[in-house]
Motif scaffolding. Structure first.
Motif, PDB file in Angstrom:
ATOM      1  N   PHE A 111     -21.536 -76.512 -46.159  1.00 12.00           N
ATOM      2  CA  PHE A 111     -22.324 -76.146 -47.238  1.00 12.00           C
ATOM      3  C   PHE A 111     -21.520 -75.063 -48.020  1.00 12.00           C
ATOM      4  O   PHE A 111     -21.510 -74.905 -49.194  1.00 12.00           O
ATOM      5  N   ALA A 165     -20.223 -75.224 -51.888  1.00 12.68           N
ATOM      6  CA  ALA A 165     -20.974 -74.408 -52.934  1.00 12.68           C
ATOM      7  C   ALA A 165     -19.982 -73.585 -53.407  1.00 12.68           C
ATOM      8  O   ALA A 165     -19.853 -73.337 -54.805  1.00 12.68           O
ATOM      9  N   ARG A 166     -18.922 -73.035 -52.516  1.00 12.68           N
ATOM     10  CA  ARG A 166     -17.697 -72.433 -53.156  1.00 12.68           C
ATOM     11  C   ARG A 166     -16.808 -73.209 -54.021  1.00 12.68           C
ATOM     12  O   ARG A 166     -16.499 -72.862 -55.361  1.00 12.68           O
ATOM     13  N   LEU A 176     -20.598 -72.032 -57.071  1.00 18.52           N
ATOM     14  CA  LEU A 176     -22.077 -71.784 -57.045  1.00 18.52           C
ATOM     15  C   LEU A 176     -22.365 -70.488 -56.459  1.00 18.52           C
ATOM     16  O   LEU A 176     -23.540 -70.032 -56.548  1.00 18.52           O
ATOM     17  N   VAL A 177     -21.226 -70.054 -55.885  1.00 20.00           N
ATOM     18  CA  VAL A 177     -21.444 -68.688 -55.136  1.00 20.00           C
ATOM     19  C   VAL A 177     -20.375 -67.695 -55.279  1.00 20.00           C
ATOM     20  O   VAL A 177     -19.449 -68.126 -55.795  1.00 20.00           O
ATOM     21  N   LEU A 229     -28.765 -77.156 -56.956  1.00 18.10           N
ATOM     22  CA  LEU A 229     -27.814 -76.789 -56.142  1.00 18.10           C
ATOM     23  C   LEU A 229     -27.123 -78.055 -55.128  1.00 18.10           C
ATOM     24  O   LEU A 229     -25.952 -78.313 -55.134  1.00 18.10           O
ATOM     25  N   TRP A 230     -28.121 -78.868 -54.717  1.00 21.61           N
ATOM     26  CA  TRP A 230     -27.783 -79.876 -53.924  1.00 21.61           C
ATOM     27  C   TRP A 230     -26.886 -80.880 -54.999  1.00 21.61           C
ATOM     28  O   TRP A 230     -26.094 -81.329 -54.554  1.00 21.61           O
ATOM     29  N   MET A 271     -23.491 -80.082 -55.741  1.00 23.18           N
ATOM     30  CA  MET A 271     -22.710 -80.339 -54.782  1.00 23.18           C
ATOM     31  C   MET A 271     -22.407 -81.762 -54.410  1.00 23.18           C
ATOM     32  O   MET A 271     -21.768 -82.253 -53.539  1.00 23.18           O
TER      33      MET A 271
END
Length: 285
Positions: free
Chosen positions: A5, A9-10, A14-15, A151-152, A155
């Motif tokens: 995850f 996400a990276r 997203l983060v 978010l999901w 990804m």
């Protein structure tokens, strides 16, 4: 699951900074070395402090203590998710421990994984083109639910929603019982005097069937225990189906045996791994 995850996400942008905690210091340091996380923390509370997004990726039996450890430091605006394979028990743990932070929680289950565990197996593509199930509570904040969905999806997951009860019944049938059967089949083989010799002769069929028997013991102990009622229900269905095969063999009824095999063969041949929403769920995709 947690490392994958973080990488996904990276990779999706997203983060920003990622902090991580594991009870194992070796795992924490490996996660930093592999650039899965930026900061290794010494406690759950330290990892959660000030975070906008928190993913809890621990065995379902450890959820309660984890929720308790983060409750007092979790930001009131944070999005909190888990990746547990069972949902009713995880939600009960959250309800018992999160207090005023319960609306932050969006229970999640990405239908992805590997039979091997450990941070060294983290994979940014793990969730791509796989389904992720969200099982929101009545009190779940709608903004956070939308954020979790987005978010999901970013990804690469195809996101669906289900009730926790429907989730646990469904995955007892298509995941939890199959794992238990694989464990039992390998144990049954090994318990025989000639088990090792039989295993030496096993081919691709046994490899495919038994792959999930190599899964993490602690993780699956917790999953099967947490969802025991639904797993036992599915075990009863399996036992009835197995009895049909046994009866056909006992009677020497080759026509009945062929019909049972053909029934299963046709169903399996028509099935394909789907990432879209199953018919008995509602979708937000």
């Amino acid at each position: 699951m947690g490392g994958s995850f973080a990488l996904a996400a990276r990779q999706a942008g997203l983060v920003g900074s990622i902090a991580g905690y594991s009870a194992s210091e070796k795992t924490r340091q490996t996660a930093v070395q592999l650039q899965v996380i930026d900061q290794a923390c010494s406690s759950v509370a330290q990892a959660v402090q000030g975070a906008d997004l928190v993913l809890l990726a621990v065995p379902v039996g450890a959820m309660l203590k984890s929720f308790e450890a983060m409750r007092d430091v979790l930001s009131p605006t944070a999005l909190l998710m888990d990746v547990g394979s069972t949902k009713c028990d995880v939600i009960a743990a959250a309800q018992a421990s999160l207090g005023e932070r319960l609306p932050c929680f969006v229970p999640a289950h990405p239908i992805a994984g590997k039979e091997v565990s450990g941070i060294e197996h983290a994979d940014a593509a793990l969730y791509h083109n796989r389904r992720t199930i969200l099982t929101p509570l009545p009190c779940t904040d709608s903004v956070r639910l939308q954020a979790a969905h987005a978010l999901w999806a970013e990804m690469g997951s195809h996101v669906s929603t289900m009730t926790p009860e429907a989730h646990d019944a469904t995955f007892a049938a298509v995941s939890h019982l199959p794992h238990m059967l694989a464990f039992a089949a390998v144990n049954a083989l090994s318990a025989q005097p000639q088990g090792a010799a039989y295993l030496d002769m096993a081919g691709p069929g046994f490899k495919d069937f038994s792959r999930i028997a190599a899964s993490d013991a602690a993780v699956w102990r917790d999953i099967l225990s947490a969802n025991r009622t639904e797993v036992l229900t599915q075990a009863a269905h399996f036992r009835a189906a197995l009895t049909q095969f046994e009866n056909a063999l006992t009677k020497g009824d080759s026509a009945a045996l062929q019909q049972l095999i053909q029934q299963a063969s046709a169903l399996r041949a028509a099935w394909t791994l789907q990432a879209h929403t199953p018919r008995n769920t509602t979708s937000e995709a």
